[in-house]
Scaffold this active site. Sequence first.
Site, mmCIF file in Angstrom:
data_model
loop_
_atom_site.group_PDB
_atom_site.id
_atom_site.type_symbol
_atom_site.label_atom_id
_atom_site.label_comp_id
_atom_site.label_asym_id
_atom_site.label_seq_id
_atom_site.Cartn_x
_atom_site.Cartn_y
_atom_site.Cartn_z
ATOM 1 N N ASP A 11 7.477 33.706 -78.362
ATOM 2 C CA ASP A 11 6.622 33.570 -76.917
ATOM 3 C C ASP A 11 7.684 33.516 -75.930
ATOM 4 O O ASP A 11 8.661 33.018 -75.787
ATOM 5 C CB ASP A 11 6.272 31.982 -77.321
ATOM 6 C CG ASP A 11 5.104 31.801 -78.264
ATOM 7 O OD1 ASP A 11 4.512 32.955 -78.453
ATOM 8 O OD2 ASP A 11 5.076 30.674 -79.026
ATOM 9 N N ASP A 130 -6.733 31.291 -79.827
ATOM 10 C CA ASP A 130 -6.371 29.980 -79.745
ATOM 11 C C ASP A 130 -7.483 29.009 -79.663
ATOM 12 O O ASP A 130 -8.445 28.885 -78.682
ATOM 13 C CB ASP A 130 -5.675 30.046 -78.302
ATOM 14 C CG ASP A 130 -4.331 30.997 -78.263
ATOM 15 O OD1 ASP A 130 -3.532 31.153 -79.028
ATOM 16 O OD2 ASP A 130 -4.199 31.416 -77.045
#
Length: 268
Positions: A11, A130
């Site tokens: 990330d 998500d």
Amino acid sequence: MLTRRVIPCLDVDNGRVVKGVSFVDIRDAGDPAELAAFYNAEGADELVFLDITASSDNRNTMVDVVEKVSSEVFIPLTVGGGIRSVDNMRRMLEAGADKVAVNSAAVANPQLIEDCAKEFGNQCVVLAMDVKRVDDPVVTELEGFGAIPAEAMWQVYTHGGRRPTALDAVKWARQATDLGAGELLVTSMDADGQKTGYDNELLSVISDSVTVPVIASGGAGELDHFYDALVEGKSDAVLAASLFHFGELRVSEVKSYLAERGIPMREV
């Protein structure tokens, strides 16, 4: 039998690898290219690179960082974050990505999935999701959405988990694969960074609903969690970040453990 995959996730924010808990409390985890080279040597099956603020900051993915990362790995690389068009996807593939993940832009314009799949092939298109469990549903004002369905158990979020939508996660997974997504990267926002295990109920329901591979993301804390996500969650791959970045577990250790328990793995 198809081998299962262990996938570290980078990330990236402002050119650095970061990791948080449930998408907040972010801390630095290192240089993307250095970590990519380390995981390549460790025997990782693939690598995922997500520019986590590209969508929320309304900018394109950091091409220079992707190029540096791709030059360090000889395993499949998936890149996501800020992908809004076929041209954006082409640029990532030219920079060294093997697959490209779409999320926020695909929710706003599902046609993007079909367009990218027709241009580059289904195998190049990954839908990143998500999602959060529905307790008190939060509905966005994003044009085209009504209320989240009453039967929905999980709600889709976009823009790095910052913006709720009225999409039922399971229905969205089916729609996206019908449009041409060749793989699903399913992240539980509830479990992310908690190290209490993946949301195997979520993973199992989605895996049973689609015919493409599902990558489990969010919640790994110990070796058993990887096994459970593959068996109970019926996932095809397991992804983790902080466990690997901060040295709590090694990729080779996870792969050996899974192989010993009868999970088919690519040898390190």
